[in-house]
Design an enzyme around this catalytic site. Structure first.
Site, PDB file in Angstrom:
ATOM      1  N   CYS A   1       0.927  -1.162   0.174  1.00  0.00           N
ATOM      2  CA  CYS A   1      -0.014  -0.087  -0.042  1.00  0.00           C
ATOM      3  C   CYS A   1       0.836   1.287  -0.036  1.00  0.00           C
ATOM      4  O   CYS A   1       2.023   1.169   0.248  1.00  0.00           O
ATOM      5  CB  CYS A   1      -1.028  -0.035   1.369  1.00  0.00           C
ATOM      6  SG  CYS A   1      -1.949  -1.496   1.454  1.00  0.00           S
TER       7      CYS A   1
ATOM      8  N   ARG B   1      -4.575   0.851  -1.541  1.00  0.00           N
ATOM      9  CA  ARG B   1      -4.149  -0.700  -1.561  1.00  0.00           C
ATOM     10  C   ARG B   1      -3.802  -1.291  -2.561  1.00  0.00           C
ATOM     11  O   ARG B   1      -4.673  -1.250  -3.624  1.00  0.00           O
ATOM     12  CB  ARG B   1      -5.405  -1.414  -0.710  1.00  0.00           C
ATOM     13  CG  ARG B   1      -4.974  -2.690  -0.418  1.00  0.00           C
ATOM     14  CD  ARG B   1      -6.037  -3.637   0.379  1.00  0.00           C
ATOM     15  NE  ARG B   1      -5.797  -4.825   0.518  1.00  0.00           N
ATOM     16  CZ  ARG B   1      -6.555  -5.958   0.724  1.00  0.00           C
ATOM     17  NH1 ARG B   1      -7.985  -5.544   0.819  1.00  0.00           N
ATOM     18  NH2 ARG B   1      -6.187  -7.063   0.979  1.00  0.00           N
TER      19      ARG B   1
ATOM     20  N   ASN C   1       1.622  -0.622   5.375  1.00  0.00           N
ATOM     21  CA  ASN C   1       2.247  -0.912   4.078  1.00  0.00           C
ATOM     22  C   ASN C   1       3.352  -2.082   4.108  1.00  0.00           C
ATOM     23  O   ASN C   1       4.057  -1.788   5.019  1.00  0.00           O
ATOM     24  CB  ASN C   1       2.863   0.428   3.495  1.00  0.00           C
ATOM     25  CG  ASN C   1       3.771   0.282   2.245  1.00  0.00           C
ATOM     26  OD1 ASN C   1       3.513  -0.943   1.452  1.00  0.00           O
ATOM     27  ND2 ASN C   1       4.686   0.991   2.136  1.00  0.00           N
ATOM     28  N   GLY C   2       3.046  -3.238   3.448  1.00  0.00           N
ATOM     29  CA  GLY C   2       4.127  -4.182   3.474  1.00  0.00           C
ATOM     30  C   GLY C   2       3.336  -5.432   3.766  1.00  0.00           C
ATOM     31  O   GLY C   2       2.114  -5.827   3.607  1.00  0.00           O
ATOM     32  N   GLU C   3       4.227  -6.570   4.231  1.00  0.00           N
ATOM     33  CA  GLU C   3       3.734  -7.767   4.601  1.00  0.00           C
ATOM     34  C   GLU C   3       4.366  -8.248   5.768  1.00  0.00           C
ATOM     35  O   GLU C   3       5.584  -8.166   6.161  1.00  0.00           O
ATOM     36  CB  GLU C   3       4.216  -8.826   3.396  1.00  0.00           C
ATOM     37  CG  GLU C   3       3.883  -8.287   2.123  1.00  0.00           C
ATOM     38  CD  GLU C   3       2.417  -8.439   1.755  1.00  0.00           C
ATOM     39  OE1 GLU C   3       1.597  -9.213   2.539  1.00  0.00           O
ATOM     40  OE2 GLU C   3       1.761  -8.250   0.675  1.00  0.00           O
TER      41      GLU C   3
ATOM     42  N   GLY D   1      16.770 -10.913  -5.182  1.00  0.00           N
ATOM     43  CA  GLY D   1      18.059 -11.335  -4.447  1.00  0.00           C
ATOM     44  C   GLY D   1      18.938 -10.176  -3.665  1.00  0.00           C
ATOM     45  O   GLY D   1      19.922 -10.300  -3.509  1.00  0.00           O
TER      46      GLY D   1
END
Length: 646
Positions: free
Chosen positions: A2, A49, A74-76, A369
């Site tokens: 988000c 979102r 915002n994020g996981e 990576g």
């Protein structure tokens, strides 16, 4: 994923929805799938979102059972399932199936200490109605951004600076003024404005692993909940075999956690060790072929890694897409500057954005990576620093003489141009170690900075704020400094802006904090072993990847910018030597003219300094001279002209 923003009016003035909507609209690219608002008198929160997990639910703001807490996020949070089980066992009731709500209930039980339980990437704002306070926080490494402005009347925050500037009471004042030489000197040296400062006076960035508490009286308090782990010193008796099994388990778990998604998922694949290893571990946990993406550029084969990516893709049987892009000039400059909000001298933003944009046509989430070089001492400059340390035994006059001889040779624009690399190393080796390391990474060296930037006199930028005096090993101290500076302020800013510019979520398994803490405890000589960087990671990759990929020479992610600039220098001249640029009074224009001539003739490759100046001038035109909130479209004319063909 988000974009978030919000306001507190300390004078009690109610927050209007129209104000929040204006700020929120500037973040639409970060969240094209929906929006949400929370207003409680003089406090307002808003978000955009990008739906990744619990698509049908988890609309924000998220609240606790009695509605006293409101979260925008915002994020996981990758360990949310484990956290949810613990919280439900303690009696908490969940209304969604997503990850964000776990933060709300953790805060109920632990307050600000809730942050220490989170495993993921995030920037969050949580309004506590009972206490009358707002909590802001960022993840440990700074994968997700958060900026703020505060004065006696208002507190404004957002994922990007442009949303803060959308508030009419926030002044738009450049810190690149003739009387402020420090900011310009730092930008031209680092290639970015080091956090917590920004290019705008009064607007700051919340640093990684920090929280910020703001109450209705205007009091602001910062806290830190995590530190970059101190690296273990060398241990001559240590063997790689003692660590490989546990390292593989840590890597495997970090990747597995980041495969949770309710939307299509893939991975960037350069063909280097880090991205290839991530894809190999993804393949292990996937029943179907993993979608992988790489990008190559016309103009110089030394920058094209697509053959290596295709080699790995065949080995791992991925569903691979290779893009080849042929830019006709620097047509992306205005758009990149707009999305970065600040001058940004890292030209690898060009390929990062392009591969993100093209990848987004097929998936919504991509694993990367990023972070492998930081955790395992992968950059060539770390070995160069170790070699410089050994050469310090030679007489200083001899080292200065070698640097002087190399200055006379012309240099090419190729990635591995030997003269350019030898000249840079010889110059750095003639300096004390830490100063020499900074010379390897800086954009403008100290002599050129003094020539081109008269206002910078008396403000020599250096790495002292990032150096841990408690780290006895000199090269490990530089690696730690890199994790505190280049990683959050360059690499992760670029990754966030370029992926979110394309509405793509990028996940970096190497930046799992538990993996990082484990890696920090591995003896340093198992990371940088003689001239072999990432020794332990390479050994851990045996059997997962072909040996020729494991042993590939380190190759950065870049574009043949030097060659592109030489192909047509006139648009660059028109922008950098324009009347407007001269009237700013920031640069010595005769020195700038010399840089342009040297680059065009092939005597020197000045692509990094010139790109730094291009983004600086374009930033002034967009954010200082011109109107805001008109993001460049694909068809918008720009200062350098040209277009892009895919």
């Amino acid at each position: 994923m988000c974009g978030i923003c919000g306001v507190i009016h300390f004078d009690g003035k109610p927050v209007r929805r129209e104000l929040l909507a204006g700020m929120n609209d500037t973040l639409r690219h970060r969240g094209p799938d929906g929006e949400g608002y929370f207003i409680d008198g003089n406090v307002g929160l808003a978000m955009r979102r990008l739906k990744i997990i619990d698509i049908a639910g988890s609309d924000q703001p998220l609240t606790n059972e009695d509605g006293s807490l409101a979260l925008i996020f915002n994020g996981e949070i990758y360990n949310y399932r484990e956290l949810r089980q613990r919280l439900e066992a303690r009696g908490h009731c969940f209304k969604t199936a997503g990850d964000g709500e776990t933060v709300v209930h953790l805060y109920e039980d632990y307050g600000e200490d809730a942050l220490t339980h989170l495993r993921g990437m995030f920037a969050l704002a949580l309004w506590d109605g009972w206490r009358g306070s707002l909590l802001l926080a960022r993840d440990r490494f700074g994968q997700k951004p958060l900026y703020y402005y505060v004065d006696r009347k208002i507190f404004v925050f957002a994922s990007e600076i442009k949303a803060i500037l959308a508030h009419p009471d926030v002044p738009r004042v450049s810190r690149f003024a003739a009387e402020d030489g420090r900011t310009l000197a730092e930008y031209l040296s680092f290639g970015y404005v080091p956090a917590p400062e920004t290019a705008f006076a009064g607007i700051k960035m919340l640093e990684p692993a920090k929280s910020l508490a703001v109450d209705l009286s205007g009091a602001v308090h910062q806290g830190r909940y995590w530190q970059v782990p101190r690296l273990a010193p060398p241990d001559p008796s240590a063997t790689a075999q003692s660590y490989i099994g546990a390292l593989r388990e840590q890597l495997d778990e970090a990747v597995k956690l980041r495969l949770v998604s309710d939307v299509p998922l893939g991975a960037f694949l350069s063909g280097g060790l880090d991205s290839s290893l991530i894809v190999a571990l993804m393949r292990k946990h996937s029943n179907a072929a993993v979608k992988t993406f790489s990008i190559g550029f016309a103009g110089d084969d030394s920058f094209d890694e697509t053959p290596y990516a295709e080699r790995v893709a065949r080995h791992l049987d991925t569903e691979h897409t290779a893009f080849r892009v042929e830019p006709e000039a620097l047509s992306l400059l205005p758009e990149l500057v707009w999305h970065h909000d600040q001058p940004f001298a890292d030209s690898s933003a060009i390929p990062t954005y392009l591969v993100s944009k093209l990848t987004r046509e097929q998936v919504t989430v991509a694993l990367t990576g990023d972070g492998g070089d930081e955790l395992f001492a992968g950059y060539e400059r770390f070995y160069a620093a170790a070699l410089m340390q050994k050469l310090s035994a030679l007489p200083a006059a001899m080292r200065r003489g070698a640097a002087g001889l190399l200055r006379r040779l012309p240099e090419g624009a190729g990635y591995y141009d030997p003269v350019k690399r030898a000249r840079r190393f010889a110059r750095a080796a003639s300096l004390p170690l830490e100063e020499g390391y900074f010379d390897l990474v800086r954009v403008f060296d100290s002599a050129l900075l003094a020539e081109i930037c008269p206002v910078a006199e008396g403000h020599p930028p250096f790495m002292n704020p990032y150096l841990n005096a408690g780290q006895p090993h000199p090269i490990a101290r530089l690696v730690e400094a890199n994790m505190r500076s280049y990683l959050p302020d360059d690499l992760l800013i670029k990754a966030d802006r370029c992926s979110m510019q394309a509405s793509l979520e990028a996940r970096a398994p190497f930046l799992d904090h538990q993996l990082a803490e484990f890696a920090a405890a591995i003896p340093f000589n198992l990371k940088l072993k003689g001239s072999r960087s990432k020794h332990i990671l390479k050994e851990a990759a045996r059997g997962l990847l072909p040996d020729d990929i494991i042993e590939r020479k380190k190759h950065g992610f870049g574009v043949p910018l030097g060659a592109w600039l030489r192909r047509d220098m006139e648009p660059l001249r028109e922008l950098l030597l324009s009347r407007r640029a001269r009237e700013r009074g920031l640069l010595n224009m005769s020195v700038l003219e010399r840089l342009i001539e040297e680059h065009q003739s092939g005597a020197r490759d000045h692509n990094r300094p010139l790109w730094a100046l291009l983004t600086l001038e374009e930033w002034h035109r967009q954010f200082v001279d011109g109107a805001l909130y008109q993001p460049p479209s694909q068809s918008r004319p720009n200062a350098l002209g040209g277009d892009m063909r895919v």
